[in-house]
Enzyme design. Sequence first.
Site, PDB file in Angstrom:
ATOM      1  N   GLU A 108     -19.028  -3.614  63.326  1.00 37.73           N
ATOM      2  CA  GLU A 108     -20.249  -2.839  63.569  1.00 37.73           C
ATOM      3  C   GLU A 108     -21.420  -3.436  62.798  1.00 37.73           C
ATOM      4  OE1 GLU A 108     -21.930  -0.749  65.093  1.00 37.73           O
ATOM      5  OE2 GLU A 108     -21.077   1.245  65.244  1.00 37.73           O
ATOM      6  N   ASP A 109     -22.624  -3.274  63.320  1.00 34.37           N
ATOM      7  CA  ASP A 109     -23.797  -3.729  62.569  1.00 34.37           C
ATOM      8  C   ASP A 109     -24.099  -2.791  61.408  1.00 34.37           C
ATOM      9  OD1 ASP A 109     -24.587  -1.649  64.253  1.00 34.37           O
ATOM     10  OD2 ASP A 109     -26.353  -2.663  65.054  1.00 34.37           O
ATOM     11  N   ASP A 112     -24.435   4.600  60.301  1.00 40.27           N
ATOM     12  CA  ASP A 112     -25.513   5.488  59.854  1.00 40.27           C
ATOM     13  C   ASP A 112     -24.949   6.915  59.784  1.00 40.27           C
ATOM     14  OD1 ASP A 112     -28.075   6.366  59.293  1.00 40.27           O
ATOM     15  OD2 ASP A 112     -28.780   6.297  61.350  1.00 40.27           O
ATOM     16  N   PHE A 161     -34.910   2.234  57.984  1.00 47.51           N
ATOM     17  CA  PHE A 161     -34.611   1.580  59.261  1.00 47.51           C
ATOM     18  C   PHE A 161     -34.789   0.081  59.077  1.00 47.51           C
ATOM     19  CE2 PHE A 161     -35.051   0.106  63.565  1.00 47.51           C
ATOM     20  CZ  PHE A 161     -34.061   0.836  64.210  1.00 47.51           C
ATOM     21  N   ARG A 174     -33.913  -9.323  66.325  1.00 43.98           N
ATOM     22  CA  ARG A 174     -32.486  -9.653  66.148  1.00 43.98           C
ATOM     23  C   ARG A 174     -32.308 -11.057  65.570  1.00 43.98           C
ATOM     24  NH1 ARG A 174     -29.467  -5.649  68.759  1.00 43.98           N
ATOM     25  NH2 ARG A 174     -30.305  -4.846  70.703  1.00 43.98           N
TER      26      ARG A 174
END
Length: 186
Positions: A108-109, A112, A161, A174
Site C-alpha cells: 500500500e502507498d 490513513d 496530505f 506521482r
Amino acid sequence: MTSKASAGKEALPAGIDRILIPAPRIAGRVEELGRQISEDYAGRDLLLIGVLKGSVVFLADLVRRITIPCSIDFISLSSYSGTTSSGVVQLLLDLQKNPEGRDLLLVEDVVDTGLTLSYLFQNLKTRRPKTLEVCAFLDKPSRRKTAVKPKYVGFQIPNEFVVGYGLDFNERYRNLPHVGVYKEPS
Ligand code: 5GP
C-alpha cells in the site's frame, strides 16, 4: 542574493509546501524493508499485491530489493477524490490469478483511516491465502478508524496530505522522487 531557505523553496514544484521525506532516506528504508521481507519470507510462496496506483513506485523499488523468488500482481480500488476520502470503497480491477494458498503481502502507498485496507483484507481473506500481511510505505496512525495494523511500515507520518513517490493529488505529483506536503497553490 538569494537566501538558502528561499533558494530551497524555489526548487519545489508549485503545490508542494515542503519535503517531508527526501529521496535518499526513502531509498535507505526501502532497502531495509526488502532485506527484512527476504528474511521473513525465505522458502515461502511470496506474492506481492500492489494496490494501484499509489503503490506502483514503492513496489517497483521494493521488489528490486527483495532477494528471494516472488511474484507480483495488482488490484485497484477507488475511494479518494482530491484530498478527501469518499468513504466508499469500490473494486476497479481484480487480481489476474487466484491467490489461494499463497503468502500474500499487500503493498500500500499509505494507510490513513484504514478503511481501504479493511475492505481489502476482508475481500482477500475469502480467497483463502496461506498468509496475508501488509507492507505500507506510509502510515498515519493518528487517523485510524479500524484495527488494521501493517506488518511492515516505511515511515510513520503526521496527519498531512502528502504527494510524490507514487502518491498523487488529482493524478499529479506521482513522479516526484521525494514525499512532499501538498498545499493548494495560492
Ligand atoms: P484510507 O482508506 O486508509 O483512509 O486511505 C487509503 C488511501 O487513501 C491510500 O491508498 C491513498 O490512495 C489515499 N490517501 C490517504 N492519505 C493520503 C495522502 O496523504 N496523500 C495521498 N496522495 N493519498 C492519500
